[in-house]
Write a protein that holds these residues in place. Structure first.
Motif, PDB file in Angstrom:
ATOM      1  N   HIS A  65      63.963 -14.330  10.621  1.00  0.00           N
ATOM      2  CA  HIS A  65      65.068 -13.292  10.353  1.00  0.00           C
ATOM      3  C   HIS A  65      65.318 -13.236   8.873  1.00  0.00           C
ATOM      4  O   HIS A  65      66.253 -12.648   8.462  1.00  0.00           O
TER       5      HIS A  65
ATOM      6  N   CYS B 160      73.005 -20.073  13.017  1.00  0.00           N
ATOM      7  CA  CYS B 160      71.853 -20.802  12.615  1.00  0.00           C
ATOM      8  C   CYS B 160      72.393 -21.718  11.566  1.00  0.00           C
ATOM      9  O   CYS B 160      71.952 -22.971  11.310  1.00  0.00           O
TER      10      CYS B 160
ATOM     11  N   LYS C 156      75.260  -8.491  15.404  1.00  0.00           N
ATOM     12  CA  LYS C 156      74.255  -9.382  16.088  1.00  0.00           C
ATOM     13  C   LYS C 156      73.498 -10.235  15.107  1.00  0.00           C
ATOM     14  O   LYS C 156      73.398 -11.598  15.174  1.00  0.00           O
ATOM     15  N   GLN C 157      72.821  -9.531  13.843  1.00  0.00           N
ATOM     16  CA  GLN C 157      72.132 -10.582  12.975  1.00  0.00           C
ATOM     17  C   GLN C 157      73.093 -11.615  12.259  1.00  0.00           C
ATOM     18  O   GLN C 157      72.735 -12.810  11.894  1.00  0.00           O
TER      19      GLN C 157
ATOM     20  N   TYR D 165      63.581 -20.114  13.350  1.00  0.00           N
ATOM     21  CA  TYR D 165      64.553 -19.005  13.617  1.00  0.00           C
ATOM     22  C   TYR D 165      65.053 -18.034  12.401  1.00  0.00           C
ATOM     23  O   TYR D 165      64.950 -16.965  12.036  1.00  0.00           O
TER      24      TYR D 165
ATOM     25  N   GLY E 179      74.106 -14.369  14.548  1.00  0.00           N
ATOM     26  CA  GLY E 179      73.071 -15.359  15.008  1.00  0.00           C
ATOM     27  C   GLY E 179      72.655 -16.227  13.750  1.00  0.00           C
ATOM     28  O   GLY E 179      72.475 -17.365  13.636  1.00  0.00           O
TER      29      GLY E 179
END
Length: 336
Positions: A216, A247, A239-240, A212, A243
């Motif tokens: 990204h 992570c 959002k990024q 993941y 996320g």
């Protein structure tokens, strides 16, 4: 671009070779010595029963934990430094590890044991604790008008780390003597995961989160420029960022759940990687993971062999190396 890619590939091959060398040395290190030939014979099923027990029941699970945890900590530190645009950001420094320790103590209070199938839930509890710490740090680093302020991240993290450490200490004092002794070793950075169930508890987290983060890497490059430039380039900033922050928290919390309170790997590994491959995260993220893996494997091997038969927790070794490096980076950042 091609030059950086070639440097990153060459550096990755060198790091993999060094990791293999440390692996062979570590498999031969301990009260019972196994030569490289005996290790290879045992690995293919031709070793003695004693050698098989030493290799497969004791040393190999511990080494795999060190490899996986070092990989996770290096990548988590790289993600945090990219998101915060702060070279001093590290899961341990900004308080995520303190939150994970709080989650571990809650697990011990709830289950009261570190044996059996319940072990599989330890990374989940440390993740919840680390997530609480990250949520509070983000909340206090957010300004209603200016948005997220990376410059507040370090000070807020240090303050919250002290708070979570105090809560952890209060709860740990209520544990029985054996469990409290384990908690003390955990906080010192002792790699305690030495059975295959511990490897199985940690492995799924990395199998999901590492790809993941790599996928990204382009978004992280843009977020490193700042919120406004990233939004102008079409990135969904909220959002990024959410996320990638989740992570990073999950990687660091799951890693320390089995490796103990290891510090400074998330600080040093990304900076060394950037010196090798430049600022692009598609190169820096893999290198950070490999460097973190090498550091933790080497620290564990040194800690077990330097003063054998008395072992030193890997966290103490990394702290001894990392504290001067942290002061160097801090001095450099304040004078730049």
């Amino acid at each position: 671009m091609k030059t950086r890619q070639k440097k990153a590939v060459r550096a990755s091959l060198v790091l993999l070779l060094l990791c293999l060398c440390v692996l062979l040395i570590s498999l031969n290190t301990g009260t019972i010595r196994l030569s490289p030939v005996e290790v290879l014979k045992t690995a293919v099923g031709l070793g003695s029963p004693r050698d098989s027990i030493v290799l497969f029941d004791y040393r190999l699970p511990r080494l795999l934990i060190a490899m996986l945890a070092g990989l996770g900590l290096g990548i988590a530190g790289c993600l945090l430094q990219g998101l915060s645009r702060n070279a001093l950001a590290d899961p341990g420094v900004i308080g995520i590890h303190a939150g994970a320790a709080f989650g571990l103590i809650l697990f011990l209070r709830f289950f009261g044991t570190l044996e059996g199938s319940f072990t599989i839930f330890i990374p989940l509890f440390t993740f919840i604790g680390g997530l609480c710490a990250a949520g509070l740090i983000t909340f206090f680093s957010f300004d209603r008008k200016a948005g997220f302020l990376p410059q507040r991240l370090l000070l807020n993290g240090i303050a919250l780390a002290a708070g979570f450490s105090a809560l952890t200490l209060v709860l740990s004092l209520r544990l029985d003597e054996e469990v409290y002794s384990f908690a003390a070793y955990w906080l010192a950075g002792n790699i305690w995961g030495r059975e295959w169930i511990h490897v199985l508890a940690l492995l799924p987290w990395l199998l999901v989160l590492v790809p993941y983060s790599f996928f990204h890497a382009g978004a992280l490059n843009m977020l490193s420029l700042g919120e406004a430039p990233a939004a102008g380039l079409g990135v969904n900033v909220a959002k990024q960022r959410a996320g990638l922050l989740l992570c990073a928290v999950a990687l660091s919390s799951a890693s320390v759940s089995m490796a103990g309170g290891i510090g400074f790997i998330g600080l040093a590994a990304p900076q060394i990687a950037r010196r090798i491959a430049g600022p692009l995260h598609q190169y820096v993220l893999p290198l950070s993971g490999l460097i973190g893996m090498l550091i933790l494997m080497a620290a564990d091997t040194i800690g077990r062999s330097l003063f054998a038969p008395v072992g030193i927790p890997a966290g103490i070794v990394t702290a001894a190396l990392g504290a001067p490096y942290f002061l160097y980076v801090f001095r450099k950042s304040t004078h730049s």
